[in-house]
Scaffold this active site. Structure first.
Site, PDB file in Angstrom:
ATOM      1  N   GLY A  63      59.580  66.949 -64.379  1.00 23.55           N
ATOM      2  CA  GLY A  63      60.250  66.910 -65.681  1.00 23.55           C
ATOM      3  C   GLY A  63      60.498  68.251 -66.354  1.00 23.55           C
ATOM      4  N   GLU A  74      50.827  73.647 -69.731  1.00 24.46           N
ATOM      5  CA  GLU A  74      49.510  73.277 -70.270  1.00 24.46           C
ATOM      6  C   GLU A  74      49.330  73.778 -71.702  1.00 24.46           C
ATOM      7  OE1 GLU A  74      48.206  71.432 -67.787  1.00 24.46           O
ATOM      8  OE2 GLU A  74      49.665  72.260 -66.391  1.00 24.46           O
ATOM      9  N   PRO A  76      65.290  78.888 -71.507  1.00 22.38           N
ATOM     10  CA  PRO A  76      64.898  78.664 -72.898  1.00 22.38           C
ATOM     11  C   PRO A  76      65.020  77.202 -73.340  1.00 22.38           C
ATOM     12  CG  PRO A  76      66.388  80.538 -72.724  1.00 22.38           C
ATOM     13  CD  PRO A  76      66.341  79.896 -71.373  1.00 22.38           C
ATOM     14  N   PHE A 110      52.225  64.232 -65.309  1.00 20.29           N
ATOM     15  CA  PHE A 110      51.246  64.848 -66.200  1.00 20.29           C
ATOM     16  C   PHE A 110      49.900  65.059 -65.529  1.00 20.29           C
ATOM     17  CE2 PHE A 110      54.175  62.054 -68.510  1.00 20.29           C
ATOM     18  CZ  PHE A 110      54.947  63.041 -69.102  1.00 20.29           C
ATOM     19  N   THR A 169      64.952  74.251 -71.470  1.00 20.44           N
ATOM     20  CA  THR A 169      63.953  73.326 -70.922  1.00 20.44           C
ATOM     21  C   THR A 169      62.549  73.764 -71.321  1.00 20.44           C
ATOM     22  OG1 THR A 169      63.923  74.552 -68.841  1.00 20.44           O
ATOM     23  CG2 THR A 169      65.404  72.667 -68.968  1.00 20.44           C
ATOM     24  N   LYS A 192      54.226  83.389 -67.381  1.00 22.13           N
ATOM     25  CA  LYS A 192      52.815  82.999 -67.335  1.00 22.13           C
ATOM     26  C   LYS A 192      52.595  81.484 -67.339  1.00 22.13           C
ATOM     27  CE  LYS A 192      51.327  85.779 -70.846  1.00 22.13           C
ATOM     28  NZ  LYS A 192      50.285  86.482 -71.645  1.00 22.13           N
TER      29      LYS A 192
END
Ligand SMILES: Cc1cc2nc3c(=O)[nH]c(=O)nc-3n(C[C@H](O)[C@H](O)[C@H](O)COP(=O)(O)OP(=O)(O)OC[C@H]3O[C@@H](n4cnc5c(N)ncnc54)[C@H](O)[C@@H]3O)c2cc1C
Ligand code: SF4
Ligand code: FES
Ligand code: FES
Lengths: 748, 327, 212
Positions: A478, A715, A642, A251, A644, A711
């Site tokens: 991940g 985030e 789609p 992360f 994941t 894109k």
């Protein structure tokens, strides 16, 4: 052959290509490699936040059974890079001088690693570490953001580059706010949050020869790590190898190489054995970065009918005294809404803390809490639906960069999201909907993040049976990078996914940047595309050369594979891959291709957008908040995987629930030590906190951004979630909580 | 974690003998609290006596009471038919604590003996009178959001973290313990103590004694009992405030009530005055609100836990409403 | 099996090899004991390590994934560290080491427990099942299949613990509805946030009638 076959197929949901390894426990993370003569290091952290080490008594530790070495600044070998003053070994991270572990006796933050105890077993090292006694010369520390706010400074990046998101920014008239018919002003605080991936930060450091280093390391960039340690140890890059095949979440905290990594490498050098070092959960709070506590103030001016007139947004975030950590906290304020007048002031405050590091959604998520809460507050004050308010101030081009958007389908997100959450059940008047005892509220928040793209290189080889094997140094923390790349390759070539392998997480593979900033599919995807097309071109050339006239004028797009056959679109010509390779006397073909951002980046503003809707229940007497549903709508370009991708959105929303309701790294400033520093006291959401999360993708390609049309969405999955929940809590209760997290005590 | 001597006991006697002549010897049951504390160097026994093979796992009904062996697992008690039927409050409280895995390891005796979760107690670099008598109380003027509002002392303001114990104190349980000199019974309410000048002592068990069982007298509270726990997330967190409420109802009138609170004191906090105020009254929100006010008398907040003065009575009311079936 | 019956076998007589080694080398040990620095030095050589291991370890017999193991462990070794460091069963994960995350969940005599809070010596005679022991050869356990199908993970680090916990959750009878599953799975933290997909996987296995 059906012509439709040659139209790019839709991307179908695919099970993760590494799923089997993960569900059987066979996936190996960085502390799980077996090496002969393994030794174990445990770090001792300082117990003061500022000062110097007076003395270290390590005798008892040295004598403890199984101890191989007790390493500190007193006896650590000095790294070549430590000698060059001001040199910045970890390039892609923050400005400044990263902490040089075991360099001198200076203490810059509490729990700074000061001693490594190395022993033959973990138990022995852990015990011996408790025997190390340290005396300090303590100095007065400062760790409190609010108490020191007036000492905040404009970061160097903002000073140097007026276009930087951290620079002072003014659009239109500075006094516009003062003259606005509707004026709103508020302060917001986001507490320090900690990435806390489930895997503890781990490294296994192995000097295979005096000048050859291999690290199995939990990082988000194998090439970054290779470069940094090569520099640090003054070695040729090819002598340093970084392996990060599996990364147990990060992360953002793997975007920097941290002192514990260098400590392990020093230790391995000194004991002449491989060293395994796994941080404790407490050390995850102090040694590998965090989302900095950030204070924000927003002034928002509007007309009575809801046209934004002015936004002034300022923020102060923490950093350490040795590195200038910055993030784009105020960037979306400049470009999200059509306000003619916008000012932003970004400041950072050096404190006696370790350096922060970007945490999912980084500054944008922090800033969005302020911006999207304020939007809700203003909408409420003029009695306007918060979605209508946003639509009224929708931007059709980027008002900051003065460029058209490459693509922007945010309107579709608003429309679809409203339907899915049942927005019509929302009442303007807070506290007016109930479900039994519980108050019901609805809220929403918008998010955006730059559609970043870096150069990346992929090596691909295709054998005569039609097996496609690719390599790239990129990591997968991940999101399912391997799965996405296999899908892109399959979609481009027609080769079934079972016959494609994508190997990653190794610095010996072709170059890729960091897995961060939602840039992986947009950067590595195009390289996969390029490599697949290059393979096709080779085959076309070979076929033409062997007299297959039909192939002479073919383009890569005309060619698809069906099992081990090469099919030529339109011409119904085909060739067997095996035969063609045999004719040419080769076993396989291979290619290495780089793909780079192009000049479109100078002409268009490229961003992914998201929209989160939340429905919450709040218990009126106990202040408990239960999120009942979240709808995530994303305009992230082409969705190549789609399944994941949906998981990413769900994960981001879950992180947003944590931001909004539970996560808070609380520090006792008298000592400069955290008091919530494990997973019992620092609350991340558990199963029972997470409701149904409904994901909608616009799924329209942005081919200006990159040839895959993606894109990025790591985030935007979290940006806007926390304010959506906070706004829903307001709608449920009439209580506006401007300092997160919204714990029960704040609502009673 | 230091090296320690490890010994398995198969009988109560052997277990108690195992502690003889070593004030640094400890029993280990589930290990869910002790191993954690040992890892973090907060406690360092030189000897562990493993009592898991001592046959004290039974849950029995006899002579007007339910007896639960000290080594019965938290999950086994929570899922036990007899307990669910006769003392659902206890089952609810157990299920509100920790996680399924921890409850599969944790024992009744260990649960009673678990130590505070005060963060200063858990950090050897910070002052704490409970961990290191005389070093000062870090929480007193520190971050005391999780701390006590009843029965605090200048020395310590920590809370006992157990959920199970809140139900047990409400149900008038007693504790059977055994030592070198034989057995004795301690009323549950007197098992844990207030910090006073000896915050290092959590309870009244002697160093060489062992918990044998917990006994709950038969009661008429099974139909109207509720454990209400408020925490910072929906599960797997310690209580901000919790309340165990049990009512013996005669139609809409409360004949008798039992009330105890968690997250507010150094011991499971029984609310006897409030119980008295409930007896004989109709089960209405009004009645509950009055009782809650009485319950909060004498509460004293610190800088960050003043919210408990408001949350406390609200949770009492909610627990009672649930117990009475008003929700 | 009744969880209260899940019990240890009586202690075995101690005939362990390393103990005999220890006796043989005990005179060396005495010498080392008076010169502690030498221990540290000796530890650099394999001989030293063997000596100190014999001195500090206790024998334990347990069955791990169906295989009988005779181990020598320090009493302070947790089951988690023994599995990962001594038996190279790294499928069981360390996410906190303090009982706060569930990543280390294994089955002991069929019950889900946290291996990080459990001392290995306490498992004499018991049966331990880890994620590596769940599949039948190449054939995945239905829960493993369901996790793949529903994408019940991202980074995969919490996954072995989630799966071991999920299998037990159904066996315990705590997977009767979504709310139940969420509550009784809350001891397994997933920072990637795969929760809703995990719940779907468990529901599917539960509805398909899990064979344990
Ligand atoms: C992450 C986490 C979350 C938790 N959340 C909660 C929660 O929400 N609510 C809650 O109530 N609890 C919670 N707990 C605490 C848990 O309930 C206790 O750890 C557990 O009950 C202790 O039991 P044990 O058998 O494992 O004790 P052990 O750890 O084995 O022993 C604890 C102490 O009790 C002593 N002891 C054990 N048995 C006896 C006996 N028969 N006689 C005398 N002394 C004895 C031991 O010597 C030791 O000092 C949580 C724990 C963790 C790790
Ligand atoms: S409240 Fe008690 S446990 Fe906490 S610091 Fe003070 S003395 Fe220690
Ligand atoms: S590692 Fe055992 S619960 Fe976290
Ligand atoms: S899959 Fe990453 S923590 Fe659960």
């Amino acid at each position: 052959m059906n012509e439709a076959f040659f139209d790019k197929k839709d991307y179908k949901p695919l099970d993760r290509v590494d799923g089997r390894l993960k569900v059987t426990g066979a996936a190996k993370y960085s502390a799980e490699y077996v090496l002969p003569n393994m030794s174990y290091a445990v770090l001792v952290g300082s117990t003061i936040a500022k000062g110097t080490i007076e003395s270290i008594d390590s005798k008892a530790a040295e004598r403890a059974p199984g101890v191989l070495a007790v390493i500190s600044h007193l006896n650590a070998i000095k790294l070549p890079s430590y000698q060059s003053k001001g040199e910045h070994p970890s390039e892609p991270s923050t400005k400044g001088q990263p902490l040089r572990v075991f360099f001198d006796n200076k203490i810059y933050s509490n729990d700074q690693p000061i001693v490594a105890v190395v022993a033959t077993s973990f138990e022995k090292a852990r015990h011996a570490a408790t025997l190390v006694k340290v005396q300090y010369n303590k100095e007065q520390h400062q760790t409190d953001l609010e108490a020191n706010a007036e000492k905040a400074v404009l970061p160097a990046s903002g000073k140097k580059n007026p276009k930087s998101p951290t620079a002072d920014y003014d659009r239109g008239q500075i006094d516009a706010f003062a003259n606005a018919p509707v004026k709103f002003e508020a302060e917001y605080v986001l507490p320090t949050e900690v990435h806390n991936p489930m895997e503890l930060q781990s490294i296994t450091a192995h000097w295979e020869a005096d000048d050859k280093l291999t690290v199995y390391d939990k990082v988000q960039g194998t090439k970054m790590t290779q470069k940094n340690f090569a520099k640090e140890w003054n070695l040729p890059e090819e002598n340093v190898k970084c392996i990060a095949t599996f990364v147990g979440g990060a992360f953002g905290n793997g975007l920097h190489n941290w002192p514990h990594e260098t400590a392990a490498i020093i230790a391995a050098k000194q004991v002449k054995r491989p060293v395994k070092l796994v941080l404790t959960r407490e050390q995850m709070f102090t040694m590998v970065g965090y989302r900095p506590r950030t204070w924000q103030k927003i002034q928002m001016g509007a007309t009575k009918d809801g046209k934004l007139v002015a936004i002034n947004h300022q923020s102060i975030g923490q950093t350490s005294t040795y590195e200038e950590f910055t993030e784009s906290t105020l960037q979306q304020t400049r470009m999200m809404y059509a306000s003619p007048n916008v000012s932003t002031r970004y400041r950072i405050l050096p404190l006696n803390l370790a350096t922060p590091i970007w945490m999912r959604g980084p500054g944008e998520a922090t800033g969005a809490f302020g911006l999207e809460s304020a939007m809700d507050e203003v909408a409420h004050s003029i009695d306007m639906d918060p979605v209508d308010f946003r639509l009224l101030n929708y931007t059709e081009s980027d008002p900051d960069k003065n460029m058209p958007w490459s693509t922007k389908y945010l309107r579709e997100c608003y429309d679809e999201g409203k339907k899915r959450i049942g927005w019509e059940n929302r009442k303007m008047q807070p506290g007016s909907v109930r479900d039994g005892e519980w108050l019901v509220g609805y809220g929403m928040g918008t998010g955006t993040f730059g559609a970043n793209r870096n150069s990346a290189t992929v090596h691909a080889e295709l054998d005569k049976e039609g097996n496609l094997v690719m390599h790239c140094a990129i990591t997968d923390i991940g999101p399912g990078t391997g799965t996405a790349m296999v899908q892109i390759a399959s979609n481009t070539t027609g080769i079934p996914t079972e016959k494609i392998a994508f190997h990653l997480g190794n610095s010996e593979f072709p170059n890729a940047g960091l897995q961060g900033g939602s840039s992986t599919v947009n950067s590595v995807g195009p390289a996969v595309l390029a490599a697949c097309n290059a393979l096709k071109e080779q085959l076309i050339t070979m076929a033409a050369a062997k007299g297959n006239a039909a192939f002479a004028s073919a383009k890569p797009d005309d060619v698809m594979f069906d099992k081990a056959e090469i099919q030529l679109g339109g011409k119904s010509a085909k060739l067997t891959l095996g035969d063609l390779l045999k004719q040419n006397n080769i076993e396989k073909i291979e290619t290495t291709n780089e793909s780079k951002p192009d000049e479109n980046r100078n002409k268009y503003s490229m961003n992914a957008f998201s929209m989160h809707f939340a429905k919450v229940h709040v218990h009126p007497f106990t202040g408990q908040v239960r999120v009942k549903k979240i709808v995530c709508c994303a305009d992230a370009g082409t969705i190549v995987s789609p399944k994941t991708a949906a998981s990413q959105m769900i994960g981001g929303a879950t992180g947003g629930i944590g931001m909004a309701l539970t996560e808070d790294a609380v520090m006792d400033h008298r000592f400069g030590r955290y008091v919530t520093k494990d997973l019992a006291d620092y609350h991340v959401p558990v199963h029972a906190d997470v409701p149904e999360i409904d994901v909608y993708f616009v799924n329209k390609p942005d081919l200006l951004a990159d040839p895959v049309g993606s894109k990025g969405l790591g985030e935007i999955a979290i940006i806007g979630v926390a304010p959506a929940i906070a706004n829903a809590v307001f709608n449920a209760t009439g209580k506006r909580i401007r300092e997160l997290p919204i714990t029960p005590d704040k609502l009673i | 974690m230091i090296q320690f001597q490890y010994e398995r006991a198969t009988t109560t006697k052997a277990a108690i003998n195992g502690l003889a002549n070593n004030s640094n010897a400890r029993f280990i049951a589930g290990g869910t609290n002790l191993v954690d504390l040992m890892k973090r160097n907060i406690t360092a026994p030189t000897k562990l006596v493993d009592i898991n093979m001592v046959p004290l796992k039974d849950i029995q009904q006899q002579n007007g009471k339910t007896s639960i062996g000290a080594l019965a697992l938290n999950s086994a008690v929570a899922d036990n038919k007899l307990i669910i039927e006769k003392h659902p409050l206890l089952s609810q409280a157990l299920n509100a604590g920790a996680s399924a895995q921890i409850r599969n390891m944790a024992t009744v005796g260990g649960n009673m003996m678990q130590r505070t979760r005060c963060p200063y107690f858990y950090d050897t670099a910070l002052p704490c009178n409970k961990r290191e008598p005389g070093s000062g109380c870090g929480a007193l003027e520190g971050l005391n959001r999780m701390h006590a509002i009843f029965g605090t002392s200048e020395q310590c303001i920590a809370v006992h973290p157990s959920d199970m114990c809140i139900a047990l104190v409400a149900l008038d349980a007693s504790v059977l313990v055994a030592g070198p000199k034989g057995e004795r019974r301690i009323p549950f309410e007197e098992f844990h103590r207030l910090p006073g000048n000896q915050p290092e002592k959590d309870n009244t068990l002697q160093n060489n004694e062992m918990i044998i069982s917990v006994e709950i007298p038969d009661n008429a509270f099974a139909k109207n009992a509720h454990y209400f726990k408020v925490r910072d997330r929906a599960s797997y967190a310690f209580a901000l405030v919790s309340v165990a409420a049990a009512l013996n109802m005669d139609g809409k009138v409360i004949k008798e009530a039992r009330l105890a609170m968690g997250g507010v004191a150094h011991k499971p906090w029984r609310l006897k005055e409030a119980e008295k105020a409930l007896a004989g009254k109709p089960a209405t929100e009004e009645t509950f609100r009055q009782a809650a006010e009485i319950a909060m008398q004498g509460a004293k907040a610190f800088k960050y836990n003043a919210f408990k003065l408001k949350l406390g009575p609200n949770v009492i009311v909610e627990a009672l409403k649930n117990a009475a079936g008003l929700v | 099996m009744d969880k209260n019956q899940a019990n240890n076998r009586p202690e075995k007589e101690d005939h362990h090899e390393s103990r005999r080694d220890f006796l043989k080398t005990s005179s060396i040990l005495t010498a080392i004991a008076v010169a502690p620095v030498a221990v540290a030095k000796a530890a650099e050589h394999n001989l030293g390590e063997k000596i100190s291991a014999a001195f500090e370890t206790t024998p334990v017999n347990m069955t791990v994934n169906g295989v009988k193991k005779q181990l020598n462990v320090e009493p302070r070794s947790t089951l988690l560290d023994t599995l990962r460091e001594q038996l190279d069963l790294t499928g069981t994960k360390k996410g906190c080491d303090y009982g706060q995350c569930g990543a280390c969940t294994v089955h002991v005599n069929g019950q889900r427990v946290l291996s990080c809070l459990s001392l290995t010596v306490m498992h004499e005679g018991q049966e331990v099942t880890t994620i590596e022991g769940l599949a039948k050869g190449e054939e995945l356990h239905p829960m493993q299949q369901a996790f793949i199908k529903h994408d019940g993970f991202q980074c995969g680090y919490c996954t072995p613990g989630q799966i071991m916990s999920a299998v037990a959750c159904i066996n315990e009878g705590h997977a009767n509805n979504e709310a139940d599953i969420k509550e009784f799975m809350s001891g397994n933290i997933c920072r990637c946030g795969a929760y809703p997909n995990i719940v779907k996987a468990i529901q599917e296995v539960k509805n398909g009638g899990q064979k344990s």
